[in-house]
Design a protein around this motif. Structure first.
Motif, mmCIF file in Angstrom:
data_model
loop_
_atom_site.group_PDB
_atom_site.id
_atom_site.type_symbol
_atom_site.label_atom_id
_atom_site.label_comp_id
_atom_site.label_asym_id
_atom_site.label_seq_id
_atom_site.Cartn_x
_atom_site.Cartn_y
_atom_site.Cartn_z
ATOM 1 N N LEU A 124 0.826 -1.210 0.000
ATOM 2 C CA LEU A 124 0.000 0.000 0.000
ATOM 3 C C LEU A 124 0.857 1.255 0.000
ATOM 4 O O LEU A 124 0.514 2.239 -0.676
ATOM 5 C CB LEU A 124 -0.921 -0.009 1.219
ATOM 6 N N LEU A 125 1.962 1.259 0.735
ATOM 7 C CA LEU A 125 2.829 2.435 0.763
ATOM 8 C C LEU A 125 3.468 2.694 -0.603
ATOM 9 O O LEU A 125 3.497 3.831 -1.092
ATOM 10 C CB LEU A 125 3.902 2.270 1.835
ATOM 11 N N ILE A 126 3.988 1.625 -1.230
ATOM 12 C CA ILE A 126 4.610 1.784 -2.549
ATOM 13 C C ILE A 126 3.567 2.156 -3.589
ATOM 14 O O ILE A 126 3.797 3.035 -4.445
ATOM 15 C CB ILE A 126 5.340 0.488 -2.957
ATOM 16 N N LYS A 127 2.401 1.531 -3.513
ATOM 17 C CA LYS A 127 1.340 1.830 -4.472
ATOM 18 C C LYS A 127 0.878 3.281 -4.325
ATOM 19 O O LYS A 127 0.590 3.954 -5.328
ATOM 20 C CB LYS A 127 0.162 0.877 -4.261
ATOM 21 N N THR A 128 0.791 3.753 -3.097
ATOM 22 C CA THR A 128 0.403 5.147 -2.872
ATOM 23 C C THR A 128 1.439 6.101 -3.450
ATOM 24 O O THR A 128 1.092 7.102 -4.101
ATOM 25 C CB THR A 128 0.223 5.413 -1.367
ATOM 26 N N LEU A 129 2.711 5.800 -3.218
ATOM 27 C CA LEU A 129 3.776 6.653 -3.753
ATOM 28 C C LEU A 129 3.733 6.710 -5.276
ATOM 29 O O LEU A 129 3.776 7.801 -5.873
ATOM 30 C CB LEU A 129 5.135 6.132 -3.281
ATOM 31 N N VAL A 130 3.633 5.552 -5.918
ATOM 32 C CA VAL A 130 3.594 5.509 -7.388
ATOM 33 C C VAL A 130 2.326 6.173 -7.913
ATOM 34 O O VAL A 130 2.360 6.885 -8.931
ATOM 35 C CB VAL A 130 3.700 4.051 -7.872
ATOM 36 N N ASN A 182 -5.235 3.975 -10.125
ATOM 37 C CA ASN A 182 -3.975 3.231 -10.136
ATOM 38 C C ASN A 182 -3.912 2.179 -9.034
ATOM 39 O O ASN A 182 -3.028 1.323 -9.060
ATOM 40 C CB ASN A 182 -2.784 4.195 -10.009
ATOM 41 N N TYR A 183 -4.823 2.244 -8.056
ATOM 42 C CA TYR A 183 -4.868 1.194 -7.044
ATOM 43 C C TYR A 183 -5.480 -0.090 -7.595
ATOM 44 O O TYR A 183 -5.325 -1.151 -6.995
ATOM 45 C CB TYR A 183 -5.673 1.662 -5.826
ATOM 46 N N ILE A 184 -6.205 0.018 -8.718
ATOM 47 C CA ILE A 184 -6.742 -1.176 -9.365
ATOM 48 C C ILE A 184 -5.663 -1.717 -10.299
ATOM 49 O O ILE A 184 -5.274 -1.040 -11.254
ATOM 50 C CB ILE A 184 -8.016 -0.854 -10.170
ATOM 51 N N PRO A 185 -5.139 -2.901 -10.051
ATOM 52 C CA PRO A 185 -4.012 -3.396 -10.861
ATOM 53 C C PRO A 185 -4.392 -3.604 -12.321
ATOM 54 O O PRO A 185 -5.494 -4.066 -12.635
ATOM 55 C CB PRO A 185 -3.657 -4.735 -10.177
ATOM 56 N N LEU A 191 10.470 -0.817 -7.110
ATOM 57 C CA LEU A 191 10.286 -0.481 -5.695
ATOM 58 C C LEU A 191 9.728 -1.665 -4.902
ATOM 59 O O LEU A 191 10.085 -1.860 -3.735
ATOM 60 C CB LEU A 191 9.338 0.725 -5.567
ATOM 61 N N MET A 192 8.860 -2.448 -5.520
ATOM 62 C CA MET A 192 8.302 -3.611 -4.826
ATOM 63 C C MET A 192 9.371 -4.652 -4.537
ATOM 64 O O MET A 192 9.382 -5.284 -3.479
ATOM 65 C CB MET A 192 7.185 -4.239 -5.670
ATOM 66 N N GLY A 193 10.284 -4.830 -5.499
ATOM 67 C CA GLY A 193 11.340 -5.809 -5.312
ATOM 68 C C GLY A 193 10.781 -7.204 -5.112
ATOM 69 O O GLY A 193 9.835 -7.632 -5.776
ATOM 70 N N ARG A 194 11.340 -7.909 -4.138
ATOM 71 C CA ARG A 194 10.912 -9.273 -3.849
ATOM 72 C C ARG A 194 9.881 -9.332 -2.727
ATOM 73 O O ARG A 194 9.494 -10.408 -2.279
ATOM 74 C CB ARG A 194 12.126 -10.123 -3.457
ATOM 75 N N ALA A 195 9.452 -8.157 -2.242
ATOM 76 C CA ALA A 195 8.477 -8.149 -1.150
ATOM 77 C C ALA A 195 7.133 -8.708 -1.596
ATOM 78 O O ALA A 195 6.433 -9.350 -0.827
ATOM 79 C CB ALA A 195 8.304 -6.730 -0.611
ATOM 80 N N LEU A 196 6.776 -8.464 -2.855
ATOM 81 C CA LEU A 196 5.514 -8.977 -3.394
ATOM 82 C C LEU A 196 5.818 -9.743 -4.668
ATOM 83 O O LEU A 196 6.065 -9.151 -5.712
ATOM 84 C CB LEU A 196 4.549 -7.828 -3.688
ATOM 85 N N ARG A 197 5.810 -11.043 -4.560
ATOM 86 C CA ARG A 197 6.106 -11.887 -5.717
ATOM 87 C C ARG A 197 4.822 -12.566 -6.170
ATOM 88 O O ARG A 197 4.665 -13.772 -6.086
ATOM 89 C CB ARG A 197 7.182 -12.910 -5.353
ATOM 90 N N LEU A 198 3.900 -11.749 -6.642
ATOM 91 C CA LEU A 198 2.594 -12.257 -7.030
ATOM 92 C C LEU A 198 2.558 -12.586 -8.516
ATOM 93 O O LEU A 198 3.139 -11.869 -9.337
ATOM 94 C CB LEU A 198 1.507 -11.226 -6.705
ATOM 95 N N SER A 199 1.856 -13.637 -8.844
ATOM 96 C CA SER A 199 1.660 -14.013 -10.234
ATOM 97 C C SER A 199 0.759 -12.997 -10.935
ATOM 98 O O SER A 199 -0.292 -12.618 -10.404
ATOM 99 C CB SER A 199 1.038 -15.409 -10.303
#
Length: 356
Positions: free
Chosen positions: A189-195, A226-229, A276-284
């Motif tokens: 949520l923090l990274i998504k808000t920033l972007v 932008n919060y909707i992927p 910015l997400m890096g490996r913190a979120l490794r979602l398909s």
């Protein structure tokens, strides 16, 4: 197998029927996880020899967050009403404006596109969105109520967790899994808000340079969408181009807005965001689309916003339940869900950050 299908149908029915309450509860839980570290920070402060007690820190945090939620909801509701009202006034001109973009292909093609667009009840969709926006303030009040009860119960979470599991080791493991979920959802949520802030600001500047009257509203809506992927950025790009053409009637302006906005969305969504997400979120990516479609069908637009946090929660839980680990493999991007070593490392970082 029949029992599984019946159970799934019952759960799906309850999700749809109680979606307003469940959406408010989900938002309250996410806000609670976001602010738990803030409470710890306030509780560690001291004024002279007086140290702020935990209950006072909780009350201060609750009042601040409740006030912020009400203010943000009022601002967002006012902006949505402005944009939706303007959209209704543009709805009659939009089909002809979009059809004229195909004039170079011939009159028959332009007429076919116009007939197809006229069959779409744009005003009906706009009014449906307006109806959901009208319940925003009610949802905010319900979120604050849920949020307050969570705050009141937080001091007993550790005791409940210990008593729920017979084995203290299992209770500690469950607490670490819970901390991992909180960390990953908060980080997303923090990274998504920033972007999203950066993207919305860039779209606002571009729209201003092209002389678009609704530049501020387009920037705010781009930030929200932008919060909707995946789908949100596409809708935002098309919306900016459409508003530009309806306002100016110039194909060159429309093409410029579409290309520049598309480049902004592509760079921010496919370069900066993953970096910015890096490996913190490794979602398909495919899993995100499935989650987006499912929660969008069940909970509508709010479900689209909550689809990724819910998927993150499922990924972490399935990673540490042996019978569900194959589900985590499918949900993860590289097929490598979180293991125990990564869980221990993450919790060590969390504890060290809280202690500092």
């Amino acid at each position: 197998m029949a029992l599984v299908i019946i159970a799934f149908a019952v759960v799906l029915f309850l999700l749809v029927q109680a979606r307003f309450i469940l959406i408010s509860l989900a938002v309250a839980v996410i806000l609670f996880t976001l602010t738990s570290d803030v409470i710890h920070l306030i509780a560690r402060q001291s004024i002279g020899r007086f140290r702020i007690p935990n209950w006072l820190a909780s009350i201060v945090a609750l009042l601040l967050i409740s006030t912020a939620l009400l203010i943000l909801s009022s601002i967002l509701l006012a902006q949505l009403n402005t944009v939706l009202g303007t959209t209704l006034s543009y709805a009659e001109r939009a089909p002809s404006a979009m059809a004229s973009l195909f004039a170079w292909m011939g009159e028959d093609v332009e007429r076919a596109v116009l007939n197809s667009l006229n069959s779409v009840e744009v005003s009906g969709y706009v009014r449906a969105v307006a109806g959901q926006a009208g319940s925003l303030m009610q949802g905010t009040v319900l979120v604050i109520l849920f949020f307050g009860f969570l705050f009141a119960e937080r001091i007993w979470f550790g005791t409940k967790m210990s008593n729920f599991f017979d084995d203290p080791a299992q209770a500690e493991r469950a607490n670490r899994i819970f901390n991992s979920i909180i960390h990953r959802v908060n980080y997303y949520l923090l990274i998504k808000t920033l972007v999203s802030v950066i993207t919305g600001a860039m779209v606002y500047v571009v729209a201003m340079l092209f002389g678009i009257e609704l530049a501020l509203s387009l920037g705010i809506l781009t930030f929200i969408l932008n919060y909707i992927p995946n789908i949100g950025s596409i809708v935002a790009t098309g919306m900016v181009a459409l508003v530009g053409y309806v306002e100016t009637g110039e194909a060159s302006v429309t093409a410029g807005l579409f290309v520049i906005t598309g480049i902004i969305q592509f760079v921010n969504g496919n370069v900066i965001d993953p970096w910015l997400m890096g490996r913190a979120l490794r979602l398909s990516s495919f899993g995100i689309i499935i989650s987006l479609a499912f929660w969008g069908a069940v909970w509508g637009i709010p479900g689209m916003f909550l689809s990724v946090p819910i998927m993150v929660m499922l990924l972490v839980i399935c990673s540490h339940v042996p019978d569900l680990r194959k589900v985590a493999v499918l949900l993860s991007r590289e097929g490598l869900p979180e293991d125990d070593r990564e869980l221990d490392r993450l919790n060590e970082e969390i504890e060290s950050r809280r202690a500092s």
